[in-house]
Scaffold this active site. Structure first.
Site, short mmCIF file in Angstrom:
data_model
loop_
_atom_site.label_atom_id
_atom_site.label_comp_id
_atom_site.label_asym_id
_atom_site.label_seq_id
_atom_site.Cartn_x
_atom_site.Cartn_y
_atom_site.Cartn_z
N GLU A 181 0.88 -1.19 0.04
CA GLU A 181 0.03 -0.05 0.19
C GLU A 181 0.57 1.42 -0.05
O GLU A 181 0.25 2.28 0.23
CB GLU A 181 -1.04 -0.07 1.18
CG GLU A 181 -1.93 -1.07 1.12
CD GLU A 181 -3.05 -1.02 2.15
OE1 GLU A 181 -2.89 -0.12 2.95
OE2 GLU A 181 -3.79 -1.89 2.14
N LYS B 285 -15.55 -1.92 3.10
CA LYS B 285 -14.92 -2.62 1.86
C LYS B 285 -15.90 -3.24 0.84
O LYS B 285 -16.68 -4.18 1.27
CB LYS B 285 -13.73 -3.67 2.15
CG LYS B 285 -12.78 -2.92 2.96
CD LYS B 285 -11.64 -4.11 3.55
CE LYS B 285 -10.34 -3.66 3.88
NZ LYS B 285 -9.64 -4.81 4.48
P1 PGA Z 1 -6.25 -6.21 2.67
O1 PGA Z 1 -5.54 -5.18 3.54
O2 PGA Z 1 -6.96 -5.35 1.37
O3 PGA Z 1 -5.14 -6.95 2.28
O4 PGA Z 1 -7.21 -7.08 3.52
C1 PGA Z 1 -6.45 -4.01 4.10
C2 PGA Z 1 -6.80 -4.00 5.40
O5 PGA Z 1 -6.36 -4.94 6.21
O6 PGA Z 1 -7.26 -3.19 5.99
ZN ZN Z 2 -7.62 -4.25 7.99
#
Ligand code: PGA
Ligand code: ZN
Length: 425
Positions: A204, A337
């Site tokens: 990220e 998400k």
């Molecule tokens: P991930 O990480 O997209 O790999 O799940 C993002 C998070 O854990 O917030």
């Molecule tokens: Zn997370």
């Protein structure tokens, strides 16, 4: 009434170079496109992402999900009014027939759902944040929590904890928040760099620090904040952490392995409470494993009135899990998400339910992203108050930060600021 006339899908590559699904929905009045993101530290309770297996792309191909869109889901949505997002999403979920969307794949279902949202905005000739907004209109610009240091499953080396982030709670506008974070990130880079090479970055865009433990990472962050001319404080530049504890919890031994240490539940709760006491930490995500309800409620009892306790793997953007967590007072904030939920409507309902319970929603990217910026519009449109995208680096992250800068120019909804945080800050 504008109806959907065709749906196409194809395979593209995300920020890790892995295949993902892109969908285009055409109406008589334009079109919409959406590209599905993908996690690395995925939770067990997320809607299921479908991968082809086999040799192609190491098994990570998405041709079956693409075929599910074109062969199974396109006929379900073609001819429907493009503005009927809820009805379309319900039909998609019904056609899949499973709760976790495992038959066709959440990457197929969300691909269509997201492209429909864009096509509806395009047909109405409105920006997406406006078209997603309730009748009362879009909300404020979200407070970003920005990854500075990375570890866990997102980094080849570094700490067991996944993200150390800063929260520019003292900023008065969204552009000022970005400027603040830029200065802190630059100062952190100067502290980490060895004089010859730029510091390595993780999935990220956060730096991968060589630190022995979380305390050293917080100290590094505090130093960077001061170098940049700010105070490490809840009302200036605050800290947040995504512990992602599910990924270092061993269910067989019921123990957490944090760096070199083995901690039981009580010790893990103590450790997190100590970070909250010792540092200006205003938000803690996934401090305990996704099914450690006992640990979550204990921690919430201890520190839930003074820190944001943010459920990611715990809640998986799932309405039932959010309901259980609200009943148990296990946290006070929900990460949103869309690909954990599987449709735009489910993600929206989880967000709205969190708001109705007095919890703070945080719209979030995944570690595997593209330059699709839908979540920026989602955060403003639904007045989430907070957003988590990753670091101020890599174009798949900047696409969202920059989209927010564009929205900020076009629309005067104010800035959510530090008040968006749950837990009394
Ligand atoms: P991930 O990480 O997209 O790999 O799940 C993002 C998070 O854990 O917030
Ligand atoms: Zn997370």
């Amino acid at each position: 009434m504008t109806r959907i006339v065709s749906v196409e899908a194809w395979e593209v590559l995300d920020s890790r170079g892995d295949p993902t699904v892109r969908v285009r929905v055409d109406t008589g009045d334009g079109n919409g496109r959406f590209t599905v993101p993908a996690g690395a530290s995925t939770g067990a309770h997320e809607a299921v992402e479908r991968r082809d297996g086999g040799d192609r792309y190491g098994g990570r191909g998405v041709r079956e999900a693409v075929a599910a869109v074109t062969e199974e889901l396109a006929p379900v949505v073609t001819g429907r009014p493009v503005t009927d997002q809820a009805g379309i999403d319900e039909a998609l979920v019904d056609h899949d027939g499973t709760d976790d969307l495992s038959r066709l794949g959440a990457n197929a279902v969300l691909g269509v759902s997201g492209a429909v949202a864009h096509a509806a905005a395009d047909a109405a000739d409105r920006p997406l944040y406006e078209s997603l907004a309730p009748e009362s209109g879009p909300g404020a610009m979200p407070l970003p929590m920005v990854n500075i240091l990375s570890g866990g499953l997102h980094a080849a080396a570094g700490p067991s904890i996944q993200d150390f982030l800063v929260v520019p709670a003292g900023a008065e506008t969204y552009p000022e928040a970005l400027e603040t974070v830029w200065a802190v990130r630059r100062a952190a880079a100067d502290r980490i760099a060895d004089g010859e090479h730029p510091p390595p970055v993780a999935d990220e865009g956060g730096f991968i620090p060589a630190v022995p433990d979380a305390a050293a990472a917080f100290d590094l962050l505090a130093g960077a904040v001061r170098d940049a001319g700010f105070e490490p404080a809840p009302d200036d530049v605050a800290f947040a952490v995504d512990v992602a504890a599910t990924h270092f919890y061993d269910p067989a031994r019921d123990r957490y392995t944090l760096g070199g240490e083995t901690l039981d539940r009580e010790a893990m709760v103590d450790r997190v409470a100590r970070w909250v006491d010792d540092y200006p930490v205003v938000s803690v995500e996934d401090p305990l494993a996704e099914d450690d309800w006992t640990g979550w409620t204990r921690l919430a009892d201890r520190v839930g009135d003074r820190v944001q306790l943010l459920g990611d793997d715990l809640l998986a953007t799932n309405p039932d899990r959010l309901g259980r967590a609200i009943d148990a007072s296990a946290a006070n904030a929900a990460l949103i998400k869309p690909n954990q939920a599987g449709t735009m409507t489910r993600a929206r309902r989880v967000l709205e339910r969190a708001q109705a319970a007095g919890w703070s929603p945080v719209v979030s990217a995944r570690s595997g992203e593209t330059c699709d910026a839908t979540i920026a519009d989602l955060a403003v449109g639904l007045d989430a108050g907070q957003i988590k995208i990753g670091s101020l680096a890599r174009s798949e992250r900047l696409a969202k930060y920059n989209r927010l800068l564009g929205i900020d120019r076009a629309y005067d909804g104010g800035f959510a600021g530090g008040e968006a945080l749950a837990g009394g800050w």
